[in-house]
Write an enzyme that holds these catalytic residues in place. Structure first.
Site, mmCIF file in Angstrom:
data_model
loop_
_atom_site.group_PDB
_atom_site.id
_atom_site.type_symbol
_atom_site.label_atom_id
_atom_site.label_comp_id
_atom_site.label_asym_id
_atom_site.label_seq_id
_atom_site.Cartn_x
_atom_site.Cartn_y
_atom_site.Cartn_z
ATOM 1 N N HIS A 293 -6.794 -13.866 -10.540
ATOM 2 C CA HIS A 293 -5.677 -13.991 -9.595
ATOM 3 C C HIS A 293 -5.602 -12.708 -8.778
ATOM 4 O O HIS A 293 -4.868 -11.779 -9.109
ATOM 5 C CB HIS A 293 -4.371 -14.230 -10.357
ATOM 6 C CG HIS A 293 -3.212 -14.607 -9.480
ATOM 7 N ND1 HIS A 293 -2.265 -15.531 -9.849
ATOM 8 C CD2 HIS A 293 -2.845 -14.199 -8.236
ATOM 9 C CE1 HIS A 293 -1.364 -15.656 -8.888
ATOM 10 N NE2 HIS A 293 -1.699 -14.840 -7.898
ATOM 11 N N HIS B 237 -0.485 -21.895 -7.131
ATOM 12 C CA HIS B 237 0.601 -20.974 -7.481
ATOM 13 C C HIS B 237 1.830 -21.818 -7.835
ATOM 14 O O HIS B 237 2.302 -22.614 -7.016
ATOM 15 C CB HIS B 237 0.950 -20.076 -6.300
ATOM 16 C CG HIS B 237 -0.044 -18.980 -6.059
ATOM 17 N ND1 HIS B 237 -1.402 -19.173 -6.079
ATOM 18 C CD2 HIS B 237 0.138 -17.654 -5.776
ATOM 19 C CE1 HIS B 237 -2.014 -18.026 -5.822
ATOM 20 N NE2 HIS B 237 -1.106 -17.088 -5.643
ATOM 21 N N GLU C 233 6.341 -19.064 -10.143
ATOM 22 C CA GLU C 233 6.614 -17.646 -9.872
ATOM 23 C C GLU C 233 8.063 -17.538 -9.412
ATOM 24 O O GLU C 233 8.903 -16.945 -10.080
ATOM 25 C CB GLU C 233 5.675 -17.102 -8.805
ATOM 26 C CG GLU C 233 5.937 -15.646 -8.460
ATOM 27 C CD GLU C 233 5.104 -15.156 -7.282
ATOM 28 O OE1 GLU C 233 4.980 -13.926 -7.140
ATOM 29 O OE2 GLU C 233 4.599 -15.977 -6.500
ATOM 30 N N ASP D 145 -3.067 -9.610 -8.629
ATOM 31 C CA ASP D 145 -2.416 -10.342 -7.548
ATOM 32 C C ASP D 145 -2.722 -9.719 -6.175
ATOM 33 O O ASP D 145 -3.695 -10.084 -5.526
ATOM 34 C CB ASP D 145 -0.920 -10.434 -7.807
ATOM 35 C CG ASP D 145 -0.240 -11.545 -7.005
ATOM 36 O OD1 ASP D 145 -0.931 -12.249 -6.246
ATOM 37 O OD2 ASP D 145 0.985 -11.714 -7.145
ATOM 38 N N ASP D 146 -1.900 -8.784 -5.727
ATOM 39 C CA ASP D 146 -2.084 -8.106 -4.436
ATOM 40 C C ASP D 146 -1.974 -6.605 -4.678
ATOM 41 O O ASP D 146 -0.959 -5.976 -4.366
ATOM 42 C CB ASP D 146 -1.017 -8.571 -3.432
ATOM 43 C CG ASP D 146 -1.078 -10.061 -3.185
ATOM 44 O OD1 ASP D 146 -1.948 -10.482 -2.411
ATOM 45 O OD2 ASP D 146 -0.280 -10.798 -3.783
#
Length: 359
Positions: free
Chosen positions: A19, A210, A213, A293-294
């Site tokens: 991810h 996704h 979340e 993630d980011d």
């Protein structure tokens, strides 16, 4: 860095990452460099955060929610213009990941955010492929590329992009390993994408999404029931708010949850790392992996996520071995590659145990 004796072990432990958005690894320094190269005007007149890489990085520390983050995320994407930009972005991530023990990575990209600006899909895919090949040659890091579609755009756009990729043969030849769905979650429940996922399933293409979340545990259930998703990205609310039946279902189906602890805290999905449901994941036997993630936006690559969990939960070497092997088992690489990675994990665990028994 962890504040525990296990830091060296965690750094050496072979990892799989499932991810990670390539565009989310665009560090502020590279963002400013590419903006200057491509003559992209950053919105300094309306946002003082764009005064420098340092001020932009400081702004990243104060995201209020997912949509607040996404505003900066899409501005960042605008500096990616030509093949060299995408290759540089992807290779920088692979180099960083390899330095933190990642041995296999399954990474996302958002084609619509680029094709809508006139960048050809072939440019994106071809340049990332070059970075993947370089990373395998330079670091021995294997990887897969997952095409994510954007939930805030119409279904017709997703279907068109999917058809374009399929017609180009990217799924058949293995260039693309799967489709996924990302972007704003809560206003766009999973059933909206039934036609897209049905088309992919009909062609035997892997599917992830996704869910859970910002959206409720119901989004995870709908992703499984309506979309027949094979993997859930995030899914944190299934463990923190979901019922035992949903958790038992995830266990029985061996559905991989690609969890992102630092991201969850940064976007205020959970109040702290201590609220991350790590113990429940381990105790119930849900298959999961820990991911970044980011990372350029949330201040932590995969090792920082491992360390953040270790600082709070004080896991044992054997517990980390189980987590690492579970993430490999849930990967979409070949069985031969999995077997190789299992052996690498065994070697690191054995070396650590032997060293500490001798002390």
């Amino acid at each position: 860095m962890c504040n525990t004796p296990l830091h060296a072990f965690l750094a050496a432990l072979p990892k799989a990452e499932h991810h990670m958005h390539l565009e989310g690894s665009l560090e502020p320094e590279l963002l400013f460099e590419l903006a200057a190269k491509n003559r992209i005007t950053l919105p300094l007149s309306s946002d003082a955060a764009f005064a420098s890489p340092a001020s932009l990085r400081a702004r990243y520390e104060a995201f209020q929610n997912l949509d607040d983050f996404l505003g900066y995320y899409y501005i960042g994407m605008s500096v990616l213009v030509d093949a060299a930009d995408f290759e540089a972005l992807a290779y920088a991530y692979f180099a960083k990941a390899a330095s933190q023990g990642v041995r296999h990575a399954e990474v996302f990209f958002d084609p619509q955010a680029h094709t809508d600006r006139g960048v050809e899909l072939a440019t994106i895919v071809g340049s990332v492929r070059k970075a993947q090949d370089r990373a395998e040659a330079d670091f021995g890091l294997s990887s897969e590329l997952i095409m994510c579609l954007l939930r805030h755009l119409p279904l017709s756009s997703a279907l068109e992009t999917f058809k374009h990729a399929n017609d180009a043969g990217y799924f058949k030849d293995g260039t693309l390993a799967a489709i996924g769905m990302d972007s704003s979650e809560k206003p766009f429940p999973p059933p909206l994408w039934k036609d897209l996922f049905a088309a992919a399933e009909g062609l035997g293409i892997r599917r992830t999404i996704h869910a859970g979340e910002e959206g409720p545990p119901l989004y995870v259930t709908q992703s499984l029931d309506v979309l027949h998703a094979q993997r859930i990205d995030h899914g944190v609310r299934a463990l923190t708010e979901g019922d035992d039946a949903l958790v038992a279902r995830l266990v029985a189906s061996k559905t991989l949850l690609t969890m992102c602890p630092i991201s969850n805290v940064k976007l205020n999905c959970i109040p702290s790392i201590a609220a991350f449901p790590l113990r429940r994941l381990i105790e119930t036997g849900v298959r999961f992996s820990i991911n970044s993630d980011d990372p350029a936006y949330f201040g932590g690559y995969i090792l920082e996520n491992y360390c953040a969990l270790q600082d709070v939960f004080d896991l044992s070497v054997r517990e980390w071995e189980t987590i690492a092997k579970g993430s490999i088992a849930g990967s979409w690489c070949s069985e031969e590659r999995k077997a190789q990675l299992f052996l690498e994990i065994d070697d690191v665990v054995h070396a650590y145990v032997m060293e500490n028994e001798e002390q």
